[in-house]
Design an enzyme around this catalytic site. Structure first.
Site: not given
Ligand code: PMT
Length: 404
Positions: A209, A336
């Site tokens: 990503n 979440k």
């Molecule tokens: O790295 P940059 O370019 O600076 O960009 C920053 C960012 C946009 C990546 C950051 O600000 C951000 O939003 N990070 C989380 C991205 C994400 O995966 O969001 P999500 O809504 O899909 O996941 C929710 C949470 O669960 C996150 O804390 C993620 O780390 C966690 N997760 C998700 C899937 C998984 N299999 N395991 C996880 O731990």
């Protein structure tokens, strides 16, 4: 926070020395008493008169140019400083401090100083990545020296890479936040995840990503500036990690899960800003997948949700998740937060200009179990990181906060 603080600003001989003038001016405007020490080389880039005019104090260059017979200048300056900031710090200045050299006014003052030291390096990317420089930065970090990492962009030498002096406003912010919160997270173990994961399809292809790691690296840097012991689990990113931070490099979601769970029990605060793949290939081909037919269907399976796993195993840890959303931000963020047992969720609307993936800025809303606790406008990722850690510190039960 800077009013009345005595700050020594060391300017060393790199092209970014000119930014030292803006930094000096901003510190003075913020109420600090600034004494500038320049190296001989720095005077080739900017005049002492500029710094004298901006600081409204004499500028020091030569150790033996003793103007007041009542004091020994380098000892007097060192004794009365609340903080020494070296910006820009060249590879040579960093090496001299690491090696304990004392052959000019700045290095002599640094050796005599007992106050904290903050360094903002600036140099060519290959110099910054040279093992000698990396070792010196690590050594200084282990002695408690703080850093404001260089930025990435056009370097004076023509490269577009990491090595630019951090912007003067970011350095002022780091100084201000150190005076405000310095040591607030001292002794705390902080785990940060950053960057995207890579899920292999075959030896030459993978799913990933747009995460650059900038948000997570900024959080790691800010936590370090607040005195924490920081472990950074970094997925796919081209960024050099902040000095003084323990880095574990991983590639896939599974590796990130293993790295994070192996250290989780010892952590006080966990911030999961990495963008983790939700799906991976059921079968990873040993050989390059050959073209055949008009369509290729990939079979994917769910990865383990790391944050959810941490939430289920949570004991004393303060758990912070991120949520990258494009619609119904509050609804999905709160879902979440509850499902993954987080203390805070940082939601970014990644469809907005200036927010989310890749850039240097973000726009976030922070939610706790009671709902929205802070809405941050467009800010640099450094500023977001600093404000987020302030929120975390205020809520940490061991620091008198209420937790979840
Ligand atoms: O790295 P940059 O370019 O600076 O960009 C920053 C960012 C946009 C990546 C950051 O600000 C951000 O939003 N990070 C989380 C991205 C994400 O995966 O969001 P999500 O809504 O899909 O996941 C929710 C949470 O669960 C996150 O804390 C993620 O780390 C966690 N997760 C998700 C899937 C998984 N299999 N395991 C996880 O731990």
């Amino acid at each position: 926070m800077l009013k009345g603080k005595s700050i020594i600003l060391g300017i060393t001989g790199g092209i970014a020395a000119y930014k030292g003038a803006a930094l000096c001016s901003k510190l003075v405007q913020a109420g600090a008493v600034v004494h500038v020490i320049m190296t001989e080389s720095a005077t080739k880039f900017i005049t002492p008169l500029t710094l004298q005019t901006l600081s409204r104090n004499p500028v020091y260059i030569d150790t033996f140019d003793e103007r007041d017979p009542a004091v020994v200048s380098h000892i007097h300056l060192a004794d009365h400083a609340d903080l020494i900031v070296i910006a820009p710090a060249t590879a040579n200045a960093i090496a001299k401090l690491a090696g304990g050299h004392a052959d000019d006014m700045l290095s002599t003052t640094l050796l005599a100083a007992t106050c904290p030291i903050l360094i903002a390096p600036a140099m060519n990317v290959h110099m910054y990545e040279h093992p000698a420089v990396v070792n010196n930065l690590e050594l200084l970090a282990s002695r408690g020296v703080m850093f404001v990492e260089p930025g990435t962009g056009q370097l004076a030498c023509g490269y577009v890479a990491k090595g630019r002096l951090a912007e003067p406003e970011d350095i002022v912010m780091a100084i201000d936040s150190w005076f405000g919160k310095g040591g607030k997270l001292k002794g705390k173990q902080v785990l940060v995840t950053a960057g995207g994961t890579m899920e292999r399809l075959d030896p030459v292809r993978y799913l990933t990503n747009d995460s650059s790691g900038k948000m997570g690296f900024a959080i790691a840097e800010a936590a370090r500036l607040m005195g924490a012991d920081v472990t950074l689990v970094a997925g796919r990113t081209s960024l050099a990690p902040p000095a003084g931070v323990k880095v574990i490099r991983v590639s896939s979601a599974q590796q990130m899960l293993e790295a994070v769970t192996s250290v989780y029990d010892d952590m006080d605060i966990v911030v999961k800003s990495a963008a983790v793949a939700d799906y991976r290939a059921v079968n990873v081909s040993d050989q390059k997948i050959k073209k055949s037919g008009e369509k290729l269907v990939l079979e994917l399976e769910r990865t383990t949700d790391i944050l959810e796993t941490l939430g289920q195993r949570k004991k004393h840890q303060f758990l912070v998740g991120f949520a990258a959303e494009t619609e119904q931000i509050e609804h999905y963020a709160m879902d979440k937060l509850r499902r993954k047992h987080c203390d805070l969720i940082v939601a970014n609307d990644v469809s907005k200009d200036g927010a989310g993936f890749n850039g240097d800025t973000n726009i976030v809303q922070v939610f706790a179990s009671e709902g929205l606790v802070e809405s941050m406008p467009l800010l640099s990722k450094r500023e977001v990181a600093s404000r987020l850690l302030e929120l975390i510190a205020a809520r940490l039960p061991s620091l008198g906060g209420r937790g979840e």
